[in-house]
Design a protein around this motif. Structure first.
Motif, mmCIF file in Angstrom:
data_model
loop_
_atom_site.group_PDB
_atom_site.id
_atom_site.type_symbol
_atom_site.label_atom_id
_atom_site.label_comp_id
_atom_site.label_asym_id
_atom_site.label_seq_id
_atom_site.Cartn_x
_atom_site.Cartn_y
_atom_site.Cartn_z
ATOM 1 N N MET A 126 -27.440 -10.536 36.159
ATOM 2 C CA MET A 126 -26.209 -10.865 35.453
ATOM 3 C C MET A 126 -25.216 -9.715 35.614
ATOM 4 N N GLY A 127 -25.540 -8.520 35.097
ATOM 5 C CA GLY A 127 -24.685 -7.341 35.263
ATOM 6 C C GLY A 127 -23.290 -7.546 34.708
ATOM 7 N N GLY A 128 -22.373 -6.665 35.078
ATOM 8 C CA GLY A 128 -20.980 -6.809 34.715
ATOM 9 C C GLY A 128 -20.622 -6.270 33.351
ATOM 10 N N TYR A 129 -19.463 -6.722 32.918
ATOM 11 C CA TYR A 129 -18.821 -6.236 31.700
ATOM 12 C C TYR A 129 -19.675 -6.451 30.451
ATOM 13 N N LEU A 130 -20.341 -7.586 30.350
ATOM 14 C CA LEU A 130 -21.102 -7.918 29.145
ATOM 15 C C LEU A 130 -22.543 -7.425 29.174
ATOM 16 N N ALA A 131 -22.970 -6.808 30.261
ATOM 17 C CA ALA A 131 -24.373 -6.415 30.398
ATOM 18 C C ALA A 131 -24.814 -5.431 29.310
ATOM 19 N N ASN A 132 -24.059 -4.355 29.101
ATOM 20 C CA ASN A 132 -24.475 -3.366 28.100
ATOM 21 C C ASN A 132 -24.519 -3.931 26.681
ATOM 22 N N PRO A 133 -23.464 -4.622 26.210
ATOM 23 C CA PRO A 133 -23.559 -5.168 24.855
ATOM 24 C C PRO A 133 -24.665 -6.208 24.703
ATOM 25 N N LEU A 134 -24.855 -7.049 25.726
ATOM 26 C CA LEU A 134 -25.896 -8.070 25.649
ATOM 27 C C LEU A 134 -27.285 -7.437 25.673
ATOM 28 N N ALA A 135 -27.477 -6.441 26.518
ATOM 29 C CA ALA A 135 -28.766 -5.743 26.566
ATOM 30 C C ALA A 135 -29.034 -5.042 25.235
ATOM 31 N N PHE A 136 -28.008 -4.424 24.680
ATOM 32 C CA PHE A 136 -28.154 -3.774 23.372
ATOM 33 C C PHE A 136 -28.549 -4.789 22.306
ATOM 34 N N LEU A 137 -27.905 -5.938 22.307
ATOM 35 C CA LEU A 137 -28.191 -6.975 21.316
ATOM 36 C C LEU A 137 -29.623 -7.489 21.459
ATOM 37 N N VAL A 138 -30.045 -7.792 22.682
ATOM 38 C CA VAL A 138 -31.415 -8.266 22.915
ATOM 39 C C VAL A 138 -32.411 -7.203 22.469
ATOM 40 N N HIS A 139 -32.191 -5.965 22.886
ATOM 41 C CA HIS A 139 -33.092 -4.864 22.537
ATOM 42 C C HIS A 139 -33.175 -4.667 21.016
ATOM 43 N N THR A 140 -32.035 -4.713 20.346
ATOM 44 C CA THR A 140 -31.999 -4.478 18.901
ATOM 45 C C THR A 140 -32.702 -5.584 18.134
ATOM 46 N N VAL A 141 -32.414 -6.838 18.467
ATOM 47 C CA VAL A 141 -33.028 -7.959 17.750
ATOM 48 C C VAL A 141 -34.545 -7.935 17.934
ATOM 49 N N PHE A 142 -35.002 -7.758 19.167
ATOM 50 C CA PHE A 142 -36.444 -7.702 19.409
ATOM 51 C C PHE A 142 -37.065 -6.495 18.724
ATOM 52 N N SER A 143 -36.418 -5.338 18.801
ATOM 53 C CA SER A 143 -36.967 -4.122 18.184
ATOM 54 C C SER A 143 -37.097 -4.253 16.674
ATOM 55 N N LEU A 144 -36.123 -4.882 16.031
ATOM 56 C CA LEU A 144 -36.207 -5.064 14.580
ATOM 57 C C LEU A 144 -37.372 -5.969 14.198
ATOM 58 N N TYR A 145 -37.573 -7.033 14.967
ATOM 59 C CA TYR A 145 -38.691 -7.929 14.649
ATOM 60 C C TYR A 145 -40.026 -7.255 14.963
ATOM 61 N N ILE A 146 -40.098 -6.536 16.072
ATOM 62 C CA ILE A 146 -41.324 -5.806 16.398
ATOM 63 C C ILE A 146 -41.610 -4.764 15.316
ATOM 64 N N LEU A 147 -40.566 -4.119 14.818
ATOM 65 C CA LEU A 147 -40.734 -3.156 13.729
ATOM 66 C C LEU A 147 -41.318 -3.830 12.490
ATOM 67 N N ALA A 148 -40.848 -5.030 12.166
ATOM 68 C CA ALA A 148 -41.388 -5.766 11.017
ATOM 69 C C ALA A 148 -42.868 -6.075 11.224
ATOM 70 N N VAL A 149 -43.240 -6.512 12.429
ATOM 71 C CA VAL A 149 -44.645 -6.801 12.721
ATOM 72 C C VAL A 149 -45.465 -5.513 12.652
ATOM 73 N N MET A 150 -44.926 -4.421 13.193
ATOM 74 C CA MET A 150 -45.633 -3.140 13.171
ATOM 75 C C MET A 150 -45.835 -2.652 11.735
ATOM 76 N N LEU A 151 -44.800 -2.769 10.913
ATOM 77 C CA LEU A 151 -44.938 -2.370 9.508
ATOM 78 C C LEU A 151 -45.988 -3.215 8.804
ATOM 79 N N ARG A 152 -45.969 -4.518 9.063
ATOM 80 C CA ARG A 152 -46.973 -5.382 8.441
ATOM 81 C C ARG A 152 -48.373 -4.956 8.876
ATOM 82 N N PHE A 153 -48.549 -4.700 10.165
ATOM 83 C CA PHE A 153 -49.840 -4.264 10.690
ATOM 84 C C PHE A 153 -50.278 -2.954 10.023
#
Length: 191
Positions: free
Chosen positions: A1-28
């Motif tokens: 994909m690349g381009g202008y929206l790559a950094n914000p979209l990658a940040f958004l994907v990374h953040t959403v997944f990281s927050l949910y993984i953090l919730a699972v990790m805390l529960r564990f």
């Protein structure tokens, strides 16, 4: 994909997944340390992670008090997050990279979680009155006590001040450097 929206979209994907993984990790971790299940924060973590864990628990049983389904879920989510971020940047996901980078990212998240939890526990111990109850304080205590207890047995109080959080933070940072450096050299982080 690349381009202008790559950094914000990658940040958004990374953040959403990281927050949910953090919730699972805390529960564990809270299950592993046998923290108060009826704590409102524990209940929140159970409620948001249960839909993803329920089907995995049918396939993957726990072993010796360790919730293997939560570990598998964290690995799957982290691997998917890495693959999606790679796609956003226009890079074809490589299985070898994902297999090395996934545990590295999960370990980094674990080190950061404990680093923040120990700092938060120390700050709360300064500002909360003895006997005062807050749900976050009891969970932080449950989470950090297995790390701080052995250090307290070695490092004495100095003038009535507990230096075990400081020692733990230094040791965690050194351990993170020792563990993450080789992993980062094999598979450098995307973000």
């Amino acid at each position: 994909m690349g381009g202008y929206l790559a950094n914000p979209l990658a940040f958004l994907v990374h953040t959403v997944f990281s927050l949910y993984i953090l919730a699972v990790m805390l529960r564990f971790l809270l299950q592993w340390t046998r923290a108060d299940f009826f704590n409102p924060i524990s209940q929140f973590l159970v409620r948001i992670t249960q839909p993803a864990l329920r089907p995995l628990r049918r396939l993957i049983p726990g072993v010796g008090g360790v919730d293997l389904s939560a570990v598998v879920l964290m690995v799957l989510l982290q691997g998917l997050s890495l693959a999606l971020v790679m796609l956003v940047y226009g890079v074809t996901p490589r299985l070898g990279y994902i297999l090395v980078r996934t545990p590295a990212d999960l370990l980094s998240l674990l080190f950061n979680l404990y680093f923040i939890a120990i700092i938060a526990q120390a700050i709360l111990s300064w500002v909360m009155s003895p006997g005062q109850y807050h749900p976050a304080q009891t969970l932080l205590y449950s989470l950090t006590e297995p790390v701080l207890r052995p250090i307290r047995q070695i490092v004495p109080l100095v003038g009535g001040i507990d230096l075990s959080p400081l020692v733990a933070l230094i040791l965690l940072q050194v351990l993170k450097m020792l563990v993450m450096q080789p992993l980062n050299s094999v598979a450098p982080p995307i973000l």
